[in-house]
Design an enzyme around this catalytic site. Structure first.
Site, short mmCIF file in Angstrom:
data_model
loop_
_atom_site.label_atom_id
_atom_site.label_comp_id
_atom_site.label_asym_id
_atom_site.label_seq_id
_atom_site.Cartn_x
_atom_site.Cartn_y
_atom_site.Cartn_z
N HIS A 76 18.28 -1.43 -13.51
CA HIS A 76 17.93 -2.77 -13.97
C HIS A 76 17.79 -3.75 -12.80
O HIS A 76 16.83 -4.52 -12.72
CB HIS A 76 19.00 -3.23 -14.97
N GLU A 79 14.72 -3.01 -10.99
CA GLU A 79 13.56 -3.51 -11.74
C GLU A 79 13.29 -4.98 -11.36
O GLU A 79 12.16 -5.38 -11.13
CB GLU A 79 13.83 -3.37 -13.24
N HIS A 80 14.37 -5.76 -11.28
CA HIS A 80 14.20 -7.17 -10.87
C HIS A 80 13.75 -7.26 -9.41
O HIS A 80 12.88 -8.04 -9.06
CB HIS A 80 15.53 -7.91 -10.98
N GLU A 152 19.62 -11.10 -7.16
CA GLU A 152 19.33 -10.49 -8.46
C GLU A 152 20.51 -9.67 -8.97
O GLU A 152 20.74 -9.61 -10.17
CB GLU A 152 18.10 -9.58 -8.35
N GLU A 177 22.83 -12.11 -16.85
CA GLU A 177 22.03 -11.61 -17.97
C GLU A 177 22.87 -10.62 -18.79
O GLU A 177 22.91 -10.68 -20.02
CB GLU A 177 20.76 -10.92 -17.44
ZN ZN Z 1 16.79 -8.23 -16.57
#
Ligand code: ZN
Length: 1000
Positions: A76, A79-80, A152, A177
């Site tokens: 994840h 991905e960012h 991130e 998040e």
């Molecule tokens: Zn995310």
């Protein structure tokens, strides 16, 4: 999408080699008008699938299998992070630059439990290739700077506590998040199920990241993971749209150049089947004062066939839909009727996002000690279904739904290409045939053939895959009042302990790195770096607005709108009833009324019989309530005359079923029966629970609605129908039911007064044949409705802005401020649309997301509701965020708008106006435009204004607006009680009016 219903001519042949690619297979799928090309890049082994069709919204997606090895959230965070620049495009936030500076119709990235996908789409060819080129480079050759990793992912930081005492904390966008995700009960249920059903595979880890484990991730592991899994050898590239395959190959040849063929083992292991069923327990947070009784969730789940066992999977999908897909489904009905819980568990249904498929079913709003009873009931019901035989009509209904879904062109929040892409990846990711699930007529024919050969086919499958399948999990999720506090205390202790072990030097280094990160974030990219990104210019943009064909007519005082569009054989019919005559205190009950009208019995049939008919002959009948201003009025000062409020019933059906489908609609609207109190209660509880579960994942939207509620009549209705006011209404009503003897009578009365021919607007969307049949059948449908009589519109209630804090069980905050704003037709509308986009992508994005560490910070201007709003999402701050909002006007005044930012904001604004719509969406948009007097001439005028705006005018208008409107603004914050109290004390804007939103 054009009128054509044939596949494009094949342009390459199976077996040939061109531009370094081997063409493995070329297949036509006429039912979705696609010619499919399966190809392989010879040097690297990258796999490519192109679905060539006549849709001009082209889509490009790169996907990798990314099996996680722990729950640090590596896939994840990666991905960012890959979207933060590559060697060729060294900009800190390339994703945001593309988002702002292109006509993208979709740009995103998704982390799944075992794969990561990067899709982009555009309707403009040059723009499409710009996006695809940059995206591919970011994915294959990212910089992965340590600063990006810290921003991130996670980093240690000092935060200012009380009395200036600094405390150690963890910050990071993904970290925050995921803290939000770990506050959502639904999310925790899915997670518990996945982890416990596949305990011996990668699915036992959370690829998104557990906030407890995220801080363990190192930058080195992170880079190594990218090298291993993000190579072309492990890539599957999906392309969709009207650009010819040869062009894509030339483009890909360039993109994939220079990469070697390496061997990557990314296969997802198979979970061995258990010898006997297991159980699992978990908890989810509720508010400190919420009553935990009757809030548990119990699920029963089975591990079924592998995704690549295509025939079995589709048969099991049919079984899933038969058992729980409609109100007549025997498993759904047995569970609801049992009274063991309030409604079906949100984790109900068939799931294909794992290598081995899953079916789950259960109850929400129950108690842990009922788990055994629930399990026994589910098994007994399945045994009964096997013994008595599956209802043939339910199977036919399910086959009808497969046909309808296979045929329908759907373009809601994402492109139609994404819909096809997800179907493809269910098999392709596990080395199965990617085209299998696209060919729905073949699937239906296969099912019918096997069913005919063996009339007991479905009963046998239920016996072997459910009753005799030992890989079954009983999962019990219990509410926990102190979970959040315990987690926060444990975290604080960990931080304290860590802090105690740090030397003065190390402490200083944390502060230094924090400063460095801040400097990195606030230093703009160099102009040279920014110039590497290809970018559209305002002059490249089409000036003409796109027009939805509309023919207006009237029939005995009923207004009729017809939109002839290519719909692939599906018809949409909307009946829009005026609800502006409904008294203010009755307005909150309209959404429930819509649900009752469409889901109870009618014309002498029970609700289960109606549900079966609806599945057999329609694609569903969906109610909605909408409100807005009429363009060109004086806005807020002039309501209610200048606003509209409508309740819309939308019917969807295959052309060949229109007559029966309209008959069903007429029965529901004209001969509905609302006296079944048990059913009424079940629907009420279902609505309340679903609504409740939607709040935490969309807290910013709820905060915005609440903040805006007092600013205009349409915004007030929006809050009454879709906001926290609606939830309170549903909660109060469920608490009072069934003692409210008069309720049924009140609802019936309300229904009769609304569902009449007075003020009715009929809206039809279909091909010529569908329109013809609908028009012929309309008179008989209308005669089934009472004539009704003209009534006065209700005067608006008096509304005063209040700053509110809503207590919900979360570890992060959602902060909104709303300001009364001009409506369509006002001279400032165009400038404010552009200004809102500029603030969203610039000032707010930087101050709240990049520097503040929130998952999102944005503004939204809605001229239909007359509201301008600031919002933050999964935000670690409140007061700081409110200060950012307050300073927006001053920042805009001080910093102005650069020529380049202005251009991007204009392009982004036009992009959002040009968002492609599916035929169903076009029909609905045309209806809303009609109700709002948004004529094509005005839309053209507005577009011209936006394109011709000068940046000084945007700044000047926005600053003037913000300075003036801020005095009439309202704030709403959704957060934990502790954070809200602290804010209320310290915020210079005054006290927040606190209110607890019980989750009951
Ligand atoms: Zn995310």
């Amino acid at each position: 999408m054009s009128e054509s219903s044939v596949c494009p001519q094949p342009r390459l042949t199976t077996g040939e080699t061109t531009a370094g690619f081997q063409i493995k297979r070329v297949v036509g799928i006429p039912e979705i008008r696609v010619t499919a090309y399966e190809m392989e890049h010879q040097t690297t082994g990258a796999q490519i699938l192109h679905l060539h069709c006549d849709d001009r919204e082209n889509l490009f997606a790169v996907a990798f299998r990314t099996p996680p090895r722990n729950s640090t959230g590596l896939p994840h965070i990666l991905e960012h992070a890959v979207l933060a620049g590559s060697e060729r495009y060294p900009v800190k936030d390339a994703f945001n630059e593309l988002l702002r500076g292109s006509l993208q119709t979709f740009i995103n990235a998704f982390t799944y439990p075992d794969k990561t996908i990067y899709p982009v789409a555009s309707q403009v060819k040059a723009d499409f290739y710009n996006l695809a080129r940059v995206y591919a480079d970011l994915v294959f050759r990212p910089r992965l700077l340590v600063e990006t990793f810290r921003q991130e992912g996670h980093h240690l930081a000092w935060s200012e506590g009380q009395e200036g005492k600094r405390t150690l904390t963890v910050s990071g966008i993904v970290y925050n998040e995921m803290k939000g995700a770990y506050s959502s009960p639904d999310n925790l249920m899915y997670k518990a199920l996945q982890e416990n059903l596949f305990p011996d595979t990668v699915y036992r880890f959370d690829s998104g990241g557990n906030p407890r484990d995220i801080p363990d991730l190192t930058h080195d592991d992170f880079r190594a993971f990218h090298r291993r899994f993000y190579s072309p050898a492990n890539a599957r590239i999906f392309i969709y749209g009207d650009i010819a395959p040869e062009e894509h190959l030339l483009f890909l040849q360039d993109v994939l150049q220079g990469f070697p063929r390496i061997s990557v083992n990314s296969s997802i292991p198979v979970q061995p089947r258990w010898e006997k069923p297991r159980t699992a327990k978990g908890v989810f947070p509720i508010g400190r004062e919420d009553d935990p009784r009757g809030k548990a969730n119990v699920n029963l789940a089975w591990m079924l066939a592998e995704n690549t066992d295509e025939e079995t999977v589709i048969l099991l999908e049919v079984i899933g839909s038969v058992l729980v897909g409609s109100a007549a489904g025997p498993l759904r009905k047995a569970l609801i009727d049992s009274g063991l819980g309030q409604d079906l568990s949100p984790v109900t249904g068939f799931e294909r996002d794992y290598r081995q498929t899953v079916f789950a079913v259960g109850l929400r709003g129950t108690d842990a000690d009922k788990a055994g009873k629930i399990e026994a009931l589910i098994l007994a019901t399945l045994e009964k279904v096997v013994r008595d035989g599956v209802d043939r009509e339910l199977i036919e209904g399910s086959l009808h739904q497969i046909e309808l879904q296979g045929r329908e062109i759907v373009r809601k929040n994402y492109p139609y290409g994404i819909v096809l892409m997800s179907r493809v990846f269910h098999t392709w990711m596990y080395d199965g045939d990617p085209l299998h699930s696209l060919n729905f007529p073949r699937l239906i024919a296969m099912i019918r053939r096997r069913w005919q050969e063996d009339p007991r086919l479905f009963e046998k499958l239920i016996q072997s895959w459910f009753l005799d399948n030992p890989h079954r999990l009983l999962s019990v999720m219990e509410p926990d009042r102190t979970l959040l506090e315990e987690e926060e205390t444990a975290f604080a202790k960990r931080m304290e302990a860590l802090s105690a072990t740090l030397s003065a030097e190390e402490k200083e280094r944390i502060a230094e790195e924090q400063e460095n990160l801040k400097a990195f974030q606030t230093t703009p990219d160099s102009p040279d770096a920014v110039a590497t990104l290809p970018r559209l210019k305002v002059r490249d943009i089409e000036r003409q607005v796109e027009i939805i064909p509309t023919e207006q007519a009237a029939m005995n005082g009923t207004k009729i709108l017809r939109h002839e569009l290519f719909t692939n054989g599906i018809a949409y019919l909307d009946l829009a009833f005026d609800v502006s005559t409904v008294a203010d205190d009755l307005q909150p009950c309209l959404p429930l009324l819509g649900k009752l009208v469409t889901q109870m019995g009618a014309a002498g049939r029970s609700y289960t019989e109606m549900a079966k008919l609806i599945a057999l002959k329609t694609g569903g009948i969906r109610p909605s309530v909408n409100a807005g201003f009429v363009a060109g009025g004086n806005g807020a000062s002039d309501f209610p005359r200048n606003s509209w409020q409508q309740m819309v019933f939308r019917l969807k059906a295959l052309d060949r079923n229109i007559p029966e489908a309209m008959e069903i609609l007429a029965d529901l609207l004209g001969a509905g029966d609302m006296t079944d109190r048990q059913r009424l209660r079940d629907l009420l509880l279902e609505k309340k629970n679903r609504f409740q579960a939607s709040i935490v994942p969309a807290g910013h939207i709820f905060a915005r609605r609440l903040a805006g509620a007092s600013l205009s009549l349409p915004a007030w209705r929006d809050e009454q129908w879709h906001g926290r006011y609606q939830l309170k209404y549903l909660q109060d009503l469920s608490g009072a039911f069934p003692d409210r003897e008069a309720l049924v009578e009140e609802l019936v009365q309300l229904k009769t007064s609304i569902l009449s021919r007075v003020g009715l607007t009929v809206n039809m969307t279909a091909g010529a044949a569908g329109l013809k049949v609908m028009s012929e059948r309309l008179p008989s449908l209308l005669t089934r409705l009472p004539v009704g009589r003209e009534k006065e519109k209700m005067p608006p209630p008096s509304l005063t802005p209040v700053n509110r804090g809503i207590v919900i069980p979360v570890q992060v905050s959602y902060v909104a401020q709303a300001l009364p704003a001009p409506i369509y037709g006002h001279r400032d509308t165009a400038a404010l649309m552009v200004a809102s986009r500029f603030l969203s992508n610039g000032y707010l994005y930087k101050s709240i997301r990049i520097q503040g560490g929130a998952y999102g910070g944005m503004s939204a201007y809605d001229p239909l509701l007359g509201v301008f709003a600031f919002m933050s999402y999964r935000d670690p701050h409140i007061s700081r965020t409110l200060r950012v909002y307050e300073e927006a006007a001053a920042a805009l005044e001080r910093e102005g708008i650069s020529g380049e930012d202005h251009e991007k904001a204009v392009i982004g604004t036009i992009g959002s106006l040009d968002r492609p719509m599916d035929p169903a969406g076009k029909g609905m948009a045309a209806l809303i435009r009609h109700l709002s007097s948004l004529t094509d001439a005005y839309r053209q005028h507005l577009r011209n204004e936006i394109l011709d705006l000068r940046r000084e005018d945007v700044r000047e208008t926005a600053v003037r607006f913000l300075e003036k409107a801020v005095g009439k603004s309202a704030v709403a914050v959704f957060s934990s009680e502790e954070r809200l109290r602290e804010t209320s004390e310290r915020w210079q804007g005054g006290k927040l009016h606190l209110e607890r939103l019980a989750m009951e």
